[in-house]
Design a protein around this motif. Structure first.
Motif, short mmCIF file in Angstrom:
data_model
loop_
_atom_site.label_atom_id
_atom_site.label_comp_id
_atom_site.label_asym_id
_atom_site.label_seq_id
_atom_site.Cartn_x
_atom_site.Cartn_y
_atom_site.Cartn_z
N PHE A 210 36.61 34.82 30.52
CA PHE A 210 34.87 34.68 31.07
C PHE A 210 35.11 33.78 31.81
O PHE A 210 33.85 33.14 32.92
CB PHE A 210 34.11 34.66 29.96
N ALA A 211 36.59 32.88 32.36
CA ALA A 211 36.45 32.29 33.68
C ALA A 211 35.71 32.34 34.39
O ALA A 211 36.45 33.50 35.11
CB ALA A 211 37.46 30.77 32.91
N GLY A 212 35.69 31.36 35.78
CA GLY A 212 34.98 32.41 37.39
C GLY A 212 36.08 31.76 38.05
O GLY A 212 37.61 31.98 37.66
N ASN A 213 36.10 30.67 39.39
CA ASN A 213 37.03 30.99 40.16
C ASN A 213 38.30 31.78 40.53
O ASN A 213 39.64 31.81 40.33
CB ASN A 213 37.63 29.43 39.83
N ILE A 214 38.16 32.92 40.68
CA ILE A 214 38.62 34.14 41.40
C ILE A 214 38.42 34.26 42.59
O ILE A 214 37.47 35.03 43.59
CB ILE A 214 38.52 35.55 40.08
N VAL A 215 39.75 34.07 43.36
CA VAL A 215 39.28 34.12 44.52
C VAL A 215 40.00 36.34 44.99
O VAL A 215 40.40 36.91 44.99
CB VAL A 215 40.21 34.34 45.96
N MET A 216 38.77 36.90 45.49
CA MET A 216 38.42 38.57 45.82
C MET A 216 38.61 38.75 47.21
O MET A 216 37.58 38.27 47.92
CB MET A 216 36.88 38.47 45.48
N GLY A 217 39.50 40.03 47.92
CA GLY A 217 40.09 39.83 48.36
C GLY A 217 38.47 41.12 49.20
O GLY A 217 38.13 41.49 48.21
N GLU A 218 38.42 40.89 50.52
CA GLU A 218 37.47 41.46 51.61
C GLU A 218 37.42 43.08 50.82
O GLU A 218 38.29 43.86 50.95
CB GLU A 218 37.31 41.87 52.90
N GLY A 219 35.74 43.89 50.67
CA GLY A 219 36.09 45.27 50.02
C GLY A 219 36.75 45.59 48.28
O GLY A 219 36.36 46.48 48.24
#
Length: 665
Positions: A210-219
């Protein structure tokens, strides 16, 4: 900009998938050489991309908190389902990037090695197609962005192993072994699926944490944030239960007792397949699953981690005891794998809060050690299995009785096999020492009892591996067998992978041993650790010295008993304890117990009554309903005869009856 660096990452899955499709559909129209080149070239490119990914990922700057970023360059919704959605994508973090290196390296070595080992085999093209599918499935599993995607590729790994174990399908043992592996792992996977469904229902998410700090790619499709409040409410019973059920699935894949029975029989497949299964794909999937879900275990199921510990401890001891009595060299290595995978499970299980309940890298040393041992074990176990393939290729037998004295015929195989034996035995300056010593240190921190048990099992490992080594390369040469077929060194396509894996084993071992005693950085803990921050390995000198001395004494004992032309001590022990030796040789009758449980209890006491109920009650009920409907139709058919006079009679009769009823009322 970060995402552009990893824009190629989808090719890591696409290339082996395309290789599988091409070879499966058009392979039979190709020559063996062409089919092999397609599969090997595909894996070569995957390996280059995996190493490029590792250099780019671990070479990037860390975040402000000292951890590496979790990057998702691709993620899309495959199947929306109410509040949830099933995603497919690619997730890059320290353990997934490390696994890319392990899988691609070992798989490439297996592809190259198979050129020589499988030369002239019928079904050569099919074999390379299945290898591509197997590799793609495991790669998809380790880069999965969510539990559902992991489960999808998890099942593909099972299908691939079924196809490869049963590659020699004209042989009944191969068919029986492939079915056994498929059925046992599917049984375990049922629990995995139930755990996933429970987890998804009670958290509204299939995320690994349930942790955040995930770098999501565009789209990319954003993850559904797990309902932490709902998870906390369910943490008392539901989440620990879900995690334990998932662990049962992992125990089946990683051949933990009592779900280990499929792995020794899986040796019926080609030896390079055994190397791939044991070193980098199927059996490490369960360990990776626990590591991937590790934040959830630590947060919600710390007491239940003792289950992982004690299942691993017993499995490690059981498999080591059985390995001491086996005569088939592949089965010795198979039980060795079971024992070493259990070491990794124990390492993950003992990673609990340590000093003052602080969840730091030092407290969770076992996590790093387990992942480190996964890495080192993959290299030297692949070398051992491929070396066993060279030996079998030379003497046309798996039995040690047909070997002995092979060191003078196969010098390269002899040296690489010996180095790998030193590594698995935990001798300093060989890679297994660094990882196994850290596991034992973590075990002592968890419980001195567990620490001493695992130290004893490590001693057993050194003993049975050098029993195997001396039985193959020293001992009594089978002159009669060698007269008919003089053993010889394997061709370059088979020996080069041995040398590469051996160099990795030695290089990692030398650096990590020196770094661990000198306190240098840049070792495995600098890349993979429990908290994700840089962790410098420091060996516990007392534990390192104790485990090393015990391992050396075990090697000396094996040398004393098995190195000579004859083995009087071994013969005397066999005559003194024949029942114990036979029990260990027969795997303590686990197959017979399962046969009894399935046929005499499950089939007779459960399946037959259920089948009777299905045939007589369920089928009988529906048959009765069909018969009743048919009879009712037959009874009503005369009412719809089409005869107007009959209709008039019924009409008048009904009118008179209705009139009489109304008058009576």
């Amino acid at each position: 900009m970060v995402m552009e660096i990893y824009s190629y990452s989808f090719l890591i899955l696409l290339l082996p998938a395309l290789s599988f499709v091409i070879l499966a559909l058009a392979g039979m129209k190709m020559s063996h050489k062409t089919a092999g080149l397609i599969g090997t070239t595909s894996l070569g490119l995957v390996t280059v991309l995996s190493y490029w990914t590792a250099f780019a990922y671990f070479g990037a700057d860390r975040l402000a908190d000292g951890t590496y970023a979790t990057i998702v360059p691709y993620n899309f919704t495959w199947l929306p389902l109410g509040n949830l959605h099933f995603d497919m994508g690619i997730l890059l973090d320290p353990i997934s990037v490390m696994m890319l290196i392990v899988i691609s390296t070992v798989s490439l070595m297996v592809h190259i090695y198979s050129f020589g080992y499988m030369h002239g085999e019928k079904g050569f093209q099919r074999y390379y197609a299945f290898l591509s599918l197997f590799t793609m499935s495991m790669l998809g599993l380790v880069v999965a962005t969510n539990i559902f995607q992991m489960y999808t590729f998890w099942e593909l790994v099972g299908v691939s192993s079924y196809l490869l174990i049963g590659f020699y399908y004209p042989l009944k043992p191969a068919i029986a072994a492939s079915k056994k592996a498929f059925i046992v792992t599917r049984f375990a996977d049922m629990f995995f699926l139930i755990g996933i469904l429970m987890f998804g229902y009670y958290t509204d998410s299939f995320s690994f944490s349930f942790a955040g700090n995930i770098v999501m790619g565009e789209g990319t499709t954003p993850f559904i944030a797990g309902n932490a409040a709902k998870a906390v409410a369910a943490a008392g019973f539901i989440l620990p239960t879900a995690l334990v059920l998932m662990f049962i699935g992992g125990a089946g894949k990683s051949a933990m007792f009592p779900l280990h029975i499929w792995l020794p029989d899986a040796m019926e497949g080609p030896t390079p397949v055994s190397a791939l299964i044991h070193a980098a794909t199927m059996v490490v999937a369960g360990v990776f699953q626990i590591a991937r879900m590790f934040p959830l275990w630590v947060e919600y199921a710390q007491p239940q981690m003792s289950i992982v510990v004690w299942v691993g401890v017993f499995t490690a001891f059981y498999a080591a005891a059985v390995a001491c009595a086996q005569s088939d060299i592949k089965r010795v290595l198979a039980f060795s794998t079971i024992s070493q995978i259990a070491f990794m499970m124990v390492a993950l299980g003992v990673s609990l809060p340590g000093h003052h309940g602080v969840l730091d890298n030092h407290a969770q040393l076992g996590f790093m050690a387990g992942m480190f041992h996964l890495f080192t074990h993959a290299m030297f176990k692949a070398c051992l299995f491929l070396g066993a393939g060279c030996i079998i290729h030379a003497v046309h037998s798996n039995e040690m009785a047909m070997m002995g004295g092979l060191r003078k015929y196969m010098p390269i195989t002899n040296i690489t096999f010996l180095i790998s034996c030193f590594a698995i035995a935990g001798i300093p300056f060989f890679s297994g020492f660094s990882s196994k010593d850290e596991i034992i240190t973590a075990c002592f921190a968890y419980s001195p009892v567990v620490g001493w048990i695992m130290t004893g099992i490590a001693a057993m490992t050194a003993f049975y591996m050098f029993r195997l080594y001396y039985g193959i390369f020293w001992g009594t040469e089978n002159v009669e067998a060698h007269e008919h077929h003089t053993p010889h060194e394997a061709p370059a396509t088979m020996t080069i992978p041995l040398i590469v894996l051996c160099v990795i084993t030695m290089g990692v071992g030398i650096y990590t041993t020196i770094a661990g005693f000198a306190g240098w950085g840049g070792s495995f803990g600098s890349f993979v650790s429990a908290e994700g921050t840089d962790y410098t390995i420091h060996f516990d000198t007392q534990i390192a010295a104790t485990s090393t001395i015990i391992a050396i004494l075990s090697i000396c004992l094996a040398t004393y008993i098995y190195k000579g032309e004859s083995q009087p001590i071994a013969d005397r022990l066999y005559k003194t304890f024949p029942k114990l030796h036979r029990a260990a040789y027969k795997r303590f009758y686990q197959d017979e117990i399962w046969q009894y449980v399935t046929h005499r209890i499950i089939f007779r006491c459960i399946s037959k009554p259920v089948a009777w109920f299905d045939r007589h009650v369920v089928d009988g009920t529906f048959n009765f309903m069909a018969w009743g409907a048919n009879e009712a139709g037959e009874s009503l058919r005369p009412w719809q005869s089409g005869d107007v006079r009959q209709y008039a009679v019924w009409f008048l009769t009904g009118t008179v009856a209705l009139t009489l009823i109304l008058l009576a009322i």
